[in-house]
Enzyme design. Structure first.
Site, PDB file in Angstrom:
ATOM      1  N   LYS A   9      58.218  62.432  60.864  1.00  6.69           N
ATOM      2  CA  LYS A   9      57.468  63.609  61.279  1.00  6.69           C
ATOM      3  C   LYS A   9      56.620  64.144  59.960  1.00  6.69           C
ATOM      4  O   LYS A   9      57.191  64.386  58.820  1.00  6.69           O
ATOM      5  CB  LYS A   9      58.263  64.596  61.596  1.00  6.69           C
ATOM      6  N   SER A  35      62.717  71.721  68.941  1.00  7.14           N
ATOM      7  CA  SER A  35      61.893  70.570  68.513  1.00  7.14           C
ATOM      8  C   SER A  35      62.205  69.052  68.545  1.00  7.14           C
ATOM      9  O   SER A  35      61.389  68.348  68.300  1.00  7.14           O
ATOM     10  CB  SER A  35      61.077  70.895  67.228  1.00  7.14           C
ATOM     11  N   SER A  73      58.026  70.861  68.186  1.00  6.10           N
ATOM     12  CA  SER A  73      56.774  70.399  67.309  1.00  6.10           C
ATOM     13  C   SER A  73      57.105  69.093  66.946  1.00  6.10           C
ATOM     14  O   SER A  73      56.005  68.489  66.287  1.00  6.10           O
ATOM     15  CB  SER A  73      56.934  71.316  66.016  1.00  6.10           C
TER      16      SER A  73
END
Length: 439
Positions: free
Chosen positions: A84, A177, A153
């Site tokens: 990420k 997330s 996210s």
């Protein structure tokens, strides 16, 4: 109907093959890069990276030279892993899904990446995140239904695994997330106990909640990754004890959509038919209060985490992120302190209720429903909210679909520090719900 792109791959199977030399690392990298070039323009899971192929081929050659003999190869030898884009990786810029200059956001490589590379993994690239792991969506699409969000996210990490681009990806969860995008994308998401994987080298959102997690095709892959990434992992054979399952009845569960609740009840019936005990327990009588307390802490800490950057580059932030920061700037420090104290009291009450009810694992929907249509939202994180507030370990297992064919997930929550037990006992649930997906 939109053409599904979801073809997740088994981490354990792929890792075993690469360690044995099938395929060789050069061929493996060539296949991966060709796959990314073909599929990623359709889902946008990865941050674009000029020279990705050359970088990976050079790293693969160096890895092969360090480990020429199969018997001495590390457990993730050659496995391509998505990371990420709030997690620092040496050699790759960190954008955080934002328009801020990457040099401003730079920092030392994250501990989690150190551990991945020590285990032999190749960092496939940065995966798309909502801006600074908040709520402003990135461009990633859901591999099952590209017209729908993959969640957030950690959107790119979940989509990359669901599409079969990589068998393992790293995400973070502040509220929902990891668990929510795993459910939306039909893969396994594991968010360990708060603090179990060090967050050093990760851009903070709300440090009281921020937790690193992983996405894989199945539970076996999550267990392999957890053993390598979590602090002080206690390995060895797990006791084959069927868990007692708890359902937290009340206002919390009612936040899920009626259709998602119907599928959740069907999952409970399947688990009961498989011989597992299911107990319904009132758990969060003041769910609205829990929500307010989490938001108080989250907004205050988001504003503090971005105080310097926002003062210098506030005009470059997305409106959603800027609005949250401004709300946080108005939160008093004593209100955050009171919310943290309330969390400690709730931790004690939940631990006591868990013991008194004889519950091993709590179950709930992973999300309020299937992935919303469009890319303007990442969906509602509310089903993960109390567990993230408490810092408890959680999994999302694929469990059914909506009438439109969108994946749904079963959220499985363990006790603080009981990550090993959660993963071992969740195997009973995965089997009862239909087993792991084929690679």
């Amino acid at each position: 109907m939109e053409q599904p792109l979801a073809r997740p791959r088994s981490l354990t199977r792929e890792a075993a093959g690469l360690r044995s030399g099938v395929p060789g690392l050069s061929e493996h990298v060539d296949r991966f890069c060709a796959l990314v070039e073909r599929v990623d323009p359709l889902i946008h899971a990865f941050v674009p990276e000029p020279g990705r192929h050359d970088r990976l081929r050079a790293q693969a050659r160096a890895l092969a030279a360090r480990h020429p003999e199969p018997a001495g190869r590390p457990p993730l030898y050659g496995v391509t892993v998505g990371v990420k884009d709030i997690v620092h990786v040496d050699g790759l810029p960190t954008h955080g899904g934002s328009a801020l200059p990457p040099g401003v956001l730079a920092g030392p490589q994250a501990v989690v990446v150190d551990r991945l590379r020590a285990a032999g993994a190749l960092v496939a690239g940065k995966t798309v995140t909502a801006e600074f792991a908040a709520s402003a969506p990135g461009p990633t699409r859901n591999p099952h239904h590209p017209g729908h969000t993959p969640g957030g996210s950690s959107s790119g990490s979940a989509a990359a695994v669901a599409a079969g681009l990589v068998p393992l990806a790293v995400g973070t969860q502040t509220v929902g997330s990891v668990i929510r995008p795993a459910a939306y994308c039909g893969v396994v998401g594991f968010r360990p106990t708060y603090g179990r994987i060090p967050t050093a080298g990760v851009i903070p959102n709300a440090p009281s909640f921020d937790t690193l997690g992983v996405f894989t095709a199945d539970l076996a892959g999550a267990a392999l990754a957890a053993a390598l990434l979590c602090d002080e992992w206690r390995g060895g054979p797990a006791a084959a004890v069927r868990p007692v399952l708890g359902v937290p009845d009340g206002a919390y569960l009612e936040r899920a959509d009626p259709a998602a609740l119907r599928v959740f009840e069907e999952s409970l019936e399947r688990l009961a038919r498989a011989g597992l005990t299911v107990r319904r327990v009132p758990l969060f009588p003041d769910f609205a209060g829990i929500t307010r307390q989490l938001q108080t802490i989250n907004r205050f800490e988001l504003a503090r985490s971005h105080a310097d950057w926002f003062a210098r580059f506030g005009g470059l932030y997305r409106p959603e992120t800027a609005a949250s920061i401004r709300v946080g700037q108005g939160v008093a420090a004593e209100d955050r302190a009171a919310a943290l104290q309330a969390r400690e009291r709730l931790r004690e009450r939940v631990a006591r209720a868990t013991a008194e009810a004889g519950v091993d694992l709590w179950l709930a929907p992973s999300a309020t429903g299937g992935a919303p249509e469009g890319l303007h939202t990442t969906g509602d994180p509310v089903m993960s909210l109390p567990w993230s507030y408490l810092g408890l370990p959680a999994l999302s297992l694929p469990a059914g679909r909506t009438a439109e064919g969108l994946p749904l997930g079963l959220q499985v929550v363990g006790t603080a520090g009981g990550d090993e037990r959660l993963l071992a006992q969740a195997a009973f649930l995965e089997g009862a719900l239909g087993g792991s997906p084929e690679a």
